[in-house]
Design a protein around this motif. Structure first.
Motif: not given
Lengths: 114, 140
Positions: B11, A4, A87, B7, A79-80, B118, A90, B1-4, B18, B14-15, B125, B132-133, B129, A59, A83
């Motif tokens: 994450a 971005i 990303e 998240v 999940h990582q 979960y 996108v 990891m910063n576009l979405i 889990k 989720l960890n 998430v 963003a779309e 997404k 990415k 995800i």
């Protein structure tokens, strides 16, 4: 490496670059890529795309690495990996949008009556 | 990891969920374990969560976001049920065996809660997404 953040300068500066380029007579002869004067706008354009493609590739590489880690059993973080793949997806769509916009403005310029 | 954005927070959650599921699996697996390395029957493990500050990012306006992490995994101290079973190798002189303090009903509830939590985080998430779309569709 924030896509971005990297796009923000792109969304403002290309217009200024194209404005400056449209004033120069070299743009009328895009075939003269070998000449030094035409090399400046070509460089800026390709650098812009290079930067964007590099970001998207990074990415994608990160997503592939995460997926490999999961497949090899080194990480249980499914999940990582998913995800990271999303990303990358996108980021790719963003790159396609920026490319569409750049091509659109280029065609707009080429259609201009002088 | 910063576009979405956002998240990273999900994450972490989720960890954490889990890991909680893994602990529930351990509790169910050891529901009949009467011998452990520490001696005595297996003690049920309980997970507790704590907030954790996510690394500040410029693209969310510098607002500090908090994710979740597993703070500790502790043993449930409640004593286990005593069962009369003189043939059991771990039976005492009176023929009583101390079973683990695992209650399968509690574990199933924990299992479903962890799995639903979960799922809830996964829908965050998914929605991030989709947002963003949708933003990318402005150009169409």
């Amino acid at each position: 490496m924030t896509p971005i953040g990297s796009v923000n300068p792109l969304s403002t500066s290309p217009l200024m670059r194209l404005d400056a380029a449209s004033l120069s007579p070299e743009v009328a002869q895009p075939a003269a890529a070998g000449s030094a004067s035409a090399a400046v706008p070509t460089d800026a354009f390709s650098a812009m795309l290079d930067h964007l493609v590099g970001d998207v590739t990074a990415k994608d590489a990160a997503a592939t690495a995460a997926t490999n880690q999961v497949l090899m059993g080194n990480s249980g973080q499914l999940h990582q990996s998913v995800i990271a793949m999303q990303e990358a997806g996108v980021a790719f769509s963003l790159m396609v949008q920026v490319r569409n916009k750049l091509v659109e403005s280029y065609q707009e310029l080429m259609r201009m009556q002088v | 990891m910063n576009l979405i954005s956002g998240v990273d927070v999900t994450a972490g959650a989720l960890n954490a969920q889990k890991l909680r599921l893994d602990i529930v699996a351990q509790n169910i697996a050891n529901a009949e374990t009467t011998r452990t390395a520490e001696g005595g029957p297996y003690q049920r493990q309980v997970v507790s969560f704590a907030t954790e500050l996510v690394k500040q990012q410029a693209n969310n306006g510098g607002i500090p976001l908090q994710t979740v992490k597993v703070a500790s995994i502790t043993s449930d101290p409640t004593p286990g049920q005593k069962v009369y079973n003189p043939q059991h190798p771990d039976a005492g002189a009176d023929g009583m065996v101390t079973m683990p303090n695992v209650n399968l009903a509690f574990e199933m509830v924990d299992l479903i809660t962890a799995s639903r939590a979960y799922e809830a985080n996964l829908s965050v998430v998914k929605n991030a997404k989709q947002m963003a779309e949708k933003a990318l569709e402005i150009g169409h």
